[in-house]
Design a protein around this motif. Sequence first.
Motif, PDB file in Angstrom:
ATOM      1  N   UNK A   6       0.851  -1.307   0.040  1.00 28.48           N
ATOM      2  CA  UNK A   6      -0.031   0.094   0.058  1.00 28.48           C
ATOM      3  C   UNK A   6       1.084   1.306  -0.095  1.00 28.48           C
ATOM      4  N   UNK A   7       0.412   2.261  -0.928  1.00 25.99           N
ATOM      5  CA  UNK A   7       1.234   3.413  -0.970  1.00 25.99           C
ATOM      6  C   UNK A   7       0.319   4.423  -0.377  1.00 25.99           C
ATOM      7  N   UNK A   8       0.730   5.111   0.701  1.00 26.28           N
ATOM      8  CA  UNK A   8      -0.009   5.935   1.321  1.00 26.28           C
ATOM      9  C   UNK A   8       0.144   7.437   0.958  1.00 26.28           C
ATOM     10  N   UNK A   9      -1.102   7.937   0.767  1.00 24.15           N
ATOM     11  CA  UNK A   9      -1.355   9.285   0.439  1.00 24.15           C
ATOM     12  C   UNK A   9      -0.092  10.399   1.161  1.00 24.15           C
ATOM     13  N   UNK A  10       0.298  11.402   0.324  1.00 23.60           N
ATOM     14  CA  UNK A  10       1.373  12.124   1.164  1.00 23.60           C
ATOM     15  C   UNK A  10       1.057  12.839   2.185  1.00 23.60           C
ATOM     16  N   UNK A  11      -0.512  13.322   2.050  1.00 22.48           N
ATOM     17  CA  UNK A  11      -0.919  14.239   3.077  1.00 22.48           C
ATOM     18  C   UNK A  11      -1.611  13.524   4.356  1.00 22.48           C
ATOM     19  N   UNK A  12      -1.426  12.239   4.230  1.00 23.09           N
ATOM     20  CA  UNK A  12      -1.891  11.598   5.598  1.00 23.09           C
ATOM     21  C   UNK A  12      -1.046  11.966   6.653  1.00 23.09           C
ATOM     22  N   UNK A  13      -1.655  11.981   7.868  1.00 24.24           N
ATOM     23  CA  UNK A  13      -0.785  12.354   9.098  1.00 24.24           C
ATOM     24  C   UNK A  13       0.016  11.275   9.614  1.00 24.24           C
TER      25      UNK A  13
END
Length: 232
Positions: free
Chosen positions: A108-115
Amino acid sequence: MKYIIIGVIAIVIILIFFNQLGGKKGNNPSSQNTNSFETKINTVEQEKSTLGTLKKIKSEDYNRFILTKSTTESYILKGIKEYGELSGNEEYKIYNFGIAEYGDWKIIKVDQSISFYVYHNLVGWLSGYEENTAIPELSIGFSKNKTDTQEDYLFFLDPKNEYGDTQIGTFRNGKSFSIYLPEAYEEYGNLTVKKEIQVSMKENVDYISEQGFSISDIESLKYTEHKIKMNE
């Protein structure tokens, strides 16, 4: 003669008195304060060792991934969506999550803006948030620094922690750390480097490789993008 004997006795008594006074020197207020001060210093040093060193993690400096083994895409998407609904707030944002397959692995590649908080908690959440046959055999976080590979770090739930609220991990530079998930809400997280924690990057990367996935391929995979609503 009588007075001479009395005088000698008096001198002996005086000498004994001063000798005893000198022997009690260690119990005077000055020495007690010194001992107390030294004890406080030692205590503080021990506390520093236990508390460790807080390291700021800037999310924008990393490409962040979650490595899951022996699970399904539907389980992952359902898990992320349900985690995103936990707050119960009406306000929400849409985030992009990429999923790639690599043998028995789902990356899973996580969104850049996820905290920092959400990213690290998701790693724990996906490792078994409900009774489900698709619970991953492994759920591991891997953050790849964009400019300095020595700042890459890998982490997972502490297997010795029965509450499932603490993660441990390591940087490629050899420094190990812990993350207490309930308090990971600060902007730069609460990753704490600790000498008493020993996690090996090489051993874990080698183990993951033995399980069928090469971390060196992580950025070259083909990720399918999924937009997921997460409440703020």
